[in-house]
Design an enzyme around this catalytic site. Structure first.
Site, PDB file in Angstrom:
ATOM      1  N   PHE A 236       0.808  -0.937   0.032  1.00  0.00           N
ATOM      2  CA  PHE A 236       0.102  -0.142   0.007  1.00  0.00           C
ATOM      3  C   PHE A 236       0.870   1.035   0.009  1.00  0.00           C
ATOM      4  O   PHE A 236       1.454   1.647   1.024  1.00  0.00           O
ATOM      5  CB  PHE A 236      -0.910  -0.011   1.165  1.00  0.00           C
ATOM      6  CG  PHE A 236      -2.022  -1.030   1.269  1.00  0.00           C
ATOM      7  CD1 PHE A 236      -2.192  -1.758  -0.100  1.00  0.00           C
ATOM      8  CD2 PHE A 236      -3.149  -0.769   1.988  1.00  0.00           C
ATOM      9  CE1 PHE A 236      -3.320  -2.632  -0.088  1.00  0.00           C
ATOM     10  CE2 PHE A 236      -4.138  -1.968   2.142  1.00  0.00           C
ATOM     11  CZ  PHE A 236      -4.352  -2.671   0.805  1.00  0.00           C
ATOM     12  N   ASP A 237       1.193   1.828  -1.132  1.00  0.00           N
ATOM     13  CA  ASP A 237       1.924   3.046  -1.367  1.00  0.00           C
ATOM     14  C   ASP A 237       1.323   4.254  -0.764  1.00  0.00           C
ATOM     15  O   ASP A 237       0.266   4.637  -1.015  1.00  0.00           O
ATOM     16  CB  ASP A 237       2.265   3.183  -2.956  1.00  0.00           C
ATOM     17  CG  ASP A 237       3.211   4.471  -3.107  1.00  0.00           C
ATOM     18  OD1 ASP A 237       4.234   4.234  -2.870  1.00  0.00           O
ATOM     19  OD2 ASP A 237       2.571   5.375  -3.790  1.00  0.00           O
ATOM     20  N   ALA A 238       2.180   5.076   0.075  1.00  0.00           N
ATOM     21  CA  ALA A 238       1.925   6.132   0.439  1.00  0.00           C
ATOM     22  C   ALA A 238       0.653   6.255   1.301  1.00  0.00           C
ATOM     23  O   ALA A 238      -0.004   7.246   1.263  1.00  0.00           O
ATOM     24  CB  ALA A 238       1.916   7.252  -0.528  1.00  0.00           C
ATOM     25  N   VAL A 239       0.127   5.043   1.980  1.00  0.00           N
ATOM     26  CA  VAL A 239      -1.188   5.165   2.363  1.00  0.00           C
ATOM     27  C   VAL A 239      -1.321   5.922   3.730  1.00  0.00           C
ATOM     28  O   VAL A 239      -2.453   6.207   4.029  1.00  0.00           O
ATOM     29  CB  VAL A 239      -1.428   3.451   3.073  1.00  0.00           C
ATOM     30  CG1 VAL A 239      -0.513   3.197   3.978  1.00  0.00           C
ATOM     31  CG2 VAL A 239      -2.853   3.372   3.398  1.00  0.00           C
TER      32      VAL A 239
END
Length: 577
Positions: A236-239
């Site tokens: 989960f990128d930059a969540v």
């Protein structure tokens, strides 16, 4: 489909959307995920990993080769490399965003449901997933300003008309935590007049508005689609930036954590072997919150490790690394640290806030710049800027010490990996670390992007030539690193959740003790973090005088548990019973 699952989904939704009909929405999400009627809840606190798990981090086109066959695609070259060089080394591969994109080397996604045709297609992803587990990025905070959804937003059409977060330019956003220096809002002309779209990372990366449940449902659909393509691990990128709320930092808000918990619940009911990893480049304490109570992320990126480890090896003083390791709470079963010391991004500096002083951080930055590195900045309240990350290849970051370059670069580099491979957690190794790839200054100059310094694209036949040349440092690094990994995989004491205690051996020797879950194996991991030989008294380790102890790396046996040995500069020993 159990009533219990529906109730749990609805409970999460009631927190996120207190004003919505969450009963209907929960049914919609469960249907979108395609969860079977007879799906059983996974057993909680189950470790989905062991000491054999080693991740490779790579772009889909880090290796380019058209010589293997006409029209050879980069994903096929990557698959060839994994099969022929890493089959006995890695268990999973994180292929960085392989979707059509417009900027940020893949993190401005145009279409989440497609594979970038310059890399290959879904069949190539599926083929790789048959040999190793595949981790894919879920770029969940934002998408490309050239995506179909955003084009619809600008035209007032669906889907997309209400997908993006907007705010008034008169709104006070001074509390918002920013990882960049550009203006936060981007003006867009729509049929309803001017709107100002929120752009956390760049004006080509427009932030989603998760206050709209349709956006949440769309990402549930994306996750389900990836599962059907053979992908079982999600980053989960930059969540941390996902939920926005006026008058707050818009970072790590409660709704963000609740959404992660909800997505995990849905994903693990669809596939109990699926793993969610959160990428949150933030101060250490905030990062730890994404474990939840073993009901949020399965694993979290250990962002403090890279800068602290580099700092240790260039200063010859492990004080801060040791202090940090002692403060790190053991990950409970069902969760794990995701350890890395190099990646496609830079060496983050936010994760050492409160761990290194400002003077120590400045010294680290200046040392890295002297080794060819660059510095990226973020905006602070009041218009000030602050260093956000150091951009440099790991091999060149370890060129020398704070006193300048020396001849111990390779030894220092291998020492860094020996430390990472030993500590609690799942190790992940950037593809360029396998080769000791150096700074790509040409790509920086051509792209005007600092991060490109560590995103070299190898001509695969050229790389194979280096790996076949025993005198090449690329071959030497590859051989030593893969041998170390294979050795690590044989030790139960290196299970990601095995017991760990920090040793106190002064500032020149960094050490910790690991014990297997069945308590049958102990390993004392000690590294000389200086450029001078250092004595190690085995008596300081309190080894039990029953049978021989042996350094797993060199094979040296110790029959006298009170003898004193000497560690060469940057030598690591794994002393085991």
């Amino acid at each position: 489909m159990t009533n219990e699952l529906m109730q749990r989904v609805e409970a999460h939704l009631n927190v996120i959307y207190p004003d919505q009909n969450c009963q209907d929405l929960s049914q919609q999400l469960v249907s979108t995920m395609g969860i079977a009627i007879d799906a059983k809840a996974p057993v909680p606190f189950t470790n989905l990993w062991d000491q054999n798990d080693i991740y490779l981090i790579t772009y889909g086109d880090s290796l380019i080769d058209e010589s293997l066959s006409p029209g050879q695609r980069p994903l096929q070259s990557l698959h060839h490399f994994i099969r022929n060089y890493l089959q006995q080394v890695i268990s999973a591969v994180h292929i960085l965003p392989f979707y059509p994109y417009s900027s940020d080397d893949g993190f401005a996604v145009i279409d989440y449901y497609q594979v970038n045709e310059s890399l290959g297609d879904w069949q190539d992803i599926q083929a790789i997933s048959e040999d190793v587990k595949v981790m894919a990025d879920v770029v969940i905070n934002h998408c490309s300003a050239r995506s179909g959804w955003f084009e619809n937003f600008k035209q007032g059409k669906d889907p997309g008309n209400d997908f993006f977060f907007t705010a008034s330019p008169d709104e006070d956003t001074s509390l918002v935590v920013r990882p960049r220096t550009h203006d936060l809002l981007k003006q867009v002309i729509t049929p309803d007049g001017s709107k100002y779209v929120w752009c956390t990372f760049s004006h080509d990366q427009v932030d989603f508005d998760f206050r709209n449940p349709i956006v949440l449902n769309e990402f549930v659909s994306i996750l389900n689609y990836y599962l059907e393509q053979g992908i079982t691990i999600f980053r989960f990128d930059a969540v941390a930036f996902l939920w926005k709320e006026a008058g707050t930092s818009c970072l790590n808000l409660p709704q963000t954590h609740e959404i992660v918990r909800l997505l995990r619940l849905l994903v693990e009911h669809k596939n109990p072997q699926a793993v969610i990893i959160t990428e949150t480049n933030i101060p250490n304490r905030q990062n730890l919150m994404y474990f939840g109570n073993a009901n949020e992320a399965h694993a979290i990126y250990n962002f403090s490790l890279p800068p602290l480890l580099i700092n240790t090896l260039v200063t010859g003083d492990c004080t801060h690394l040791k202090t940090w390791l002692m403060s790190l709470p053991p990950a409970q079963n069902g969760t794990a640290y995701f350890n890395f010391i190099a990646s496609h991004d830079g060496v983050g500096l936010r994760p050492v806030e409160g761990l290194l002083s400002e003077e120590e951080t400045d010294l680290l930055i200046n040392t890295m710049v002297s080794f060819g590195g660059r510095v990226s900045w973020r905006a602070l309240k009041g218009g000030r800027n602050q260093p956000y990350e150091i951009n440099i290849s790991l091999y060149d970051a370890l060129s020398g010490t704070v006193n300048g370059p020396d001849s111990l670069q390779k030894q220092r580099f291998i020492c860094a990996h020996a430390i990472m491979l030993g500590i609690e957690g799942i190790p992940a190794i950037y593809i360029h670390s396998f080769f000791g790839t150096q700074n790509d200054l040409e790509r920086v100059n051509l792209s005007n992007q600092n991060r490109c310094i560590n995103r070299h694209k190898w001509n695969y036949p050229e790389l194979q030539g280096h790996l076949g040349n025993a005198f090449s440092h690329h071959a030497q690094v590859f051989e030593e690193l893969t041998a170390l990994i294979k050795l690590r995989k044989q030790q139960k004491a290196f299970h990601p959740n095995a017991t760990q205690f920090t040793l106190h051996l002064g500032v020149q020797l960094f050490g910790f003790w690991r014990q297997s879950l069945d308590r049958r194996q102990s390993i004392f991991c000690i590294s000389n973090v200086t450029c001078e030989p250092q004595p190690l008294s085995l008596a300081d380790l309190n080894l039990i005088d029953m049978g021989d102890w042996r350094d797993l790396i060199t094979g040296q046996t110790f029959t006298n548990v009170r003898e004193c040995i000497t560690l060469a500069p940057y030598q690591t020993v794994w002393i085991s019973n």
